[in-house]
Design a protein around this motif. Structure first.
Motif, PDB file in Angstrom:
ATOM      1  N   GLN A  46       0.825  -1.212   0.000  1.00  0.00           N
ATOM      2  CA  GLN A  46       0.000   0.000   0.000  1.00  0.00           C
ATOM      3  C   GLN A  46       0.859   1.261   0.000  1.00  0.00           C
ATOM      4  O   GLN A  46       0.531   2.258  -0.650  1.00  0.00           O
ATOM      5  CB  GLN A  46      -0.936   0.012   1.215  1.00  0.00           C
ATOM      6  N   VAL A 115      -8.136  -2.206   3.570  1.00  0.00           N
ATOM      7  CA  VAL A 115      -8.333  -0.860   3.031  1.00  0.00           C
ATOM      8  C   VAL A 115      -7.285  -0.576   1.962  1.00  0.00           C
ATOM      9  O   VAL A 115      -6.122  -0.963   2.106  1.00  0.00           O
ATOM     10  CB  VAL A 115      -8.239   0.195   4.154  1.00  0.00           C
ATOM     11  N   GLY A 119      -6.927   4.988   1.297  1.00  0.00           N
ATOM     12  CA  GLY A 119      -7.687   4.967   2.542  1.00  0.00           C
ATOM     13  C   GLY A 119      -6.826   4.944   3.786  1.00  0.00           C
ATOM     14  O   GLY A 119      -7.304   5.243   4.886  1.00  0.00           O
ATOM     15  N   GLN A 120      -5.536   4.613   3.643  1.00  0.00           N
ATOM     16  CA  GLN A 120      -4.634   4.593   4.792  1.00  0.00           C
ATOM     17  C   GLN A 120      -4.248   5.995   5.250  1.00  0.00           C
ATOM     18  O   GLN A 120      -3.686   6.158   6.333  1.00  0.00           O
ATOM     19  CB  GLN A 120      -3.351   3.819   4.446  1.00  0.00           C
ATOM     20  N   GLY A 122      -6.416   8.673   5.761  1.00  0.00           N
ATOM     21  CA  GLY A 122      -7.383   9.348   6.620  1.00  0.00           C
ATOM     22  C   GLY A 122      -7.616  10.767   6.149  1.00  0.00           C
ATOM     23  O   GLY A 122      -7.527  11.077   4.952  1.00  0.00           O
ATOM     24  N   GLY A 148     -10.464  10.317  -3.451  1.00  0.00           N
ATOM     25  CA  GLY A 148     -10.233   8.887  -3.572  1.00  0.00           C
ATOM     26  C   GLY A 148      -8.869   8.469  -4.082  1.00  0.00           C
ATOM     27  O   GLY A 148      -8.584   7.274  -4.174  1.00  0.00           O
ATOM     28  N   SER A 149      -7.990   9.408  -4.435  1.00  0.00           N
ATOM     29  CA  SER A 149      -6.639   9.074  -4.892  1.00  0.00           C
ATOM     30  C   SER A 149      -5.768  10.313  -4.801  1.00  0.00           C
ATOM     31  O   SER A 149      -6.275  11.443  -4.760  1.00  0.00           O
ATOM     32  CB  SER A 149      -6.640   8.542  -6.337  1.00  0.00           C
TER      33      SER A 149
END
Length: 327
Positions: A46, A115, A119-120, A122, A148-149
């Motif tokens: 991730q 996740v 999403g890591q 926050g 979202g990115s």
């Protein structure tokens, strides 16, 4: 440079302009640079994804800064990932390579395997900083993490902070050639040329939390040109972005031949870190003797590691801090 020109495309950024639509852009290819950035650390998947994405964004955005300037991306979150930081050092002279470095600060025990990478992070913010050199006040622009990115964050940043419609298409991953696995990445950035007097109708944008989006800024013929070029960019494939089988010039012809693409000189890129023993010593000069003593090991030395490149430094504590004895 004509569309048919040939150069070594790995670790380059190729600027271009679409004359029909008044849109400029860049094509980036990262091979050795991305491999060096990620091989300096043993990141979980991730984190690798976030650092790779941020490095590509930095290469595409940074190409516009002037000689000897520095552009930095900082993405700070309150989740498992605390910081993604990148630096783009403009070339020292025309024709010389620019340099990129990047790293991530994260709490491994807080990573959630269920996740995705983004999403890591926050909640937090996405920032671009430009250092124009000694005697100049650095520029800083900040927008909230949203969309979202990291790519969406960058697009929101340009719409919200600069009122410049901007779009990115990125891809990255590990490829195997001649039995060896290494990282490759590529991307395209398009950006509408700035309007003389940009204006935005209404009290806010259509994005998350009322943030501006690309389509909030343009209308009329400009909006139609922007939508048409975006539809063309939507057809790009991951392997076309990453290469190496499709050259950037060929990719531009494939995507935008009806927009009359015109390319300029490519900017070579290299991995590069600005750390040194003198810089580390300078950063430690603010500490008192007691604070230096707390950082000193049982062996009587003070150590420091560069978070970007992993370089290891060792110092005699008596020569550091505000209580250092003169040499």
């Amino acid at each position: 440079m004509t569309i048919g020109s040939q150069i070594a495309w790995d670790d380059t950024v190729l600027p271009f302009q679409l004359d029909r639509s008044d849109i400029r852009g860049r094509v980036a290819r990262l091979d050795g640079v991305l491999e060096e950035v990620l091989s300096k650390h043993d990141y979980p998947p991730q984190i690798e994804a976030l650092v790779a994405e941020a490095s590509l964004l930095t290469a595409l955005i940074g190409q516009t800064i002037k000689l000897r300037w520095k552009l930095s991306l900082q993405i700070r979150g309150n989740g498992a990932v605390k910081l993604i930081a990148t630096d783009y050092y403009g070339p020292s002279e025309d024709g010389q390579p620019a340099r990129i470095r990047a790293y991530a600060n994260f709490a491994a025990d807080q990573l959630d395997p269920a996740v995705g990478a983004f999403g890591q992070l926050g909640a937090g913010y996405f920032a671009i900083l430009i250092d124009q050199g000694p005697g100049m006040v650095p520029y800083q622009g900040i927008t909230p993490i949203a969309g979202g990115s990291l790519t969406a964050c960058a697009e929101t940043y340009f719409a919200q902070s600069e009122q410049l419609p901007t779009r990115f298409a990125l891809s990255f991953g590990q490829s195997t050639a001649a039995g060896e696995t290494h990282w490759r990445g590529g991307g395209v950035m398009i950006q509408h040329m700035p309007k003389a007097s940009p204006g935005v109708a209404g009290d806010g944008g259509s994005g998350e939390g009322g943030l501006l989006q690309n389509h909030d800024i343009l209308d009329g013929d400009e909006g139609e040109n922007w939508r048409r070029v975006n539809l063309l960019l939507d057809t790009v494939e991951d392997l076309e972005l990453i290469g190496p089988s499709v050259q950037p010039t060929d990719l531009l012809v494939r995507l935008f031949h009806e927009e009359f693409p015109r390319v300029f000189d490519a900017q070579p890129l290299r991995f590069g870190c600005s750390c040194s023993a003198d810089r580390v010593r300078e950063s430690l000069s603010i500490y008192s003797p007691d604070e230096i003593a707390e950082m000193t090991t049982d062996e009587g030395i003070l150590t420091a590691d560069c978070q970007f490149c992993g370089a290891h430094y060792e110092f005699d504590p008596a020569t550091l801090g505000t209580g250092a004895r003169p040499e």
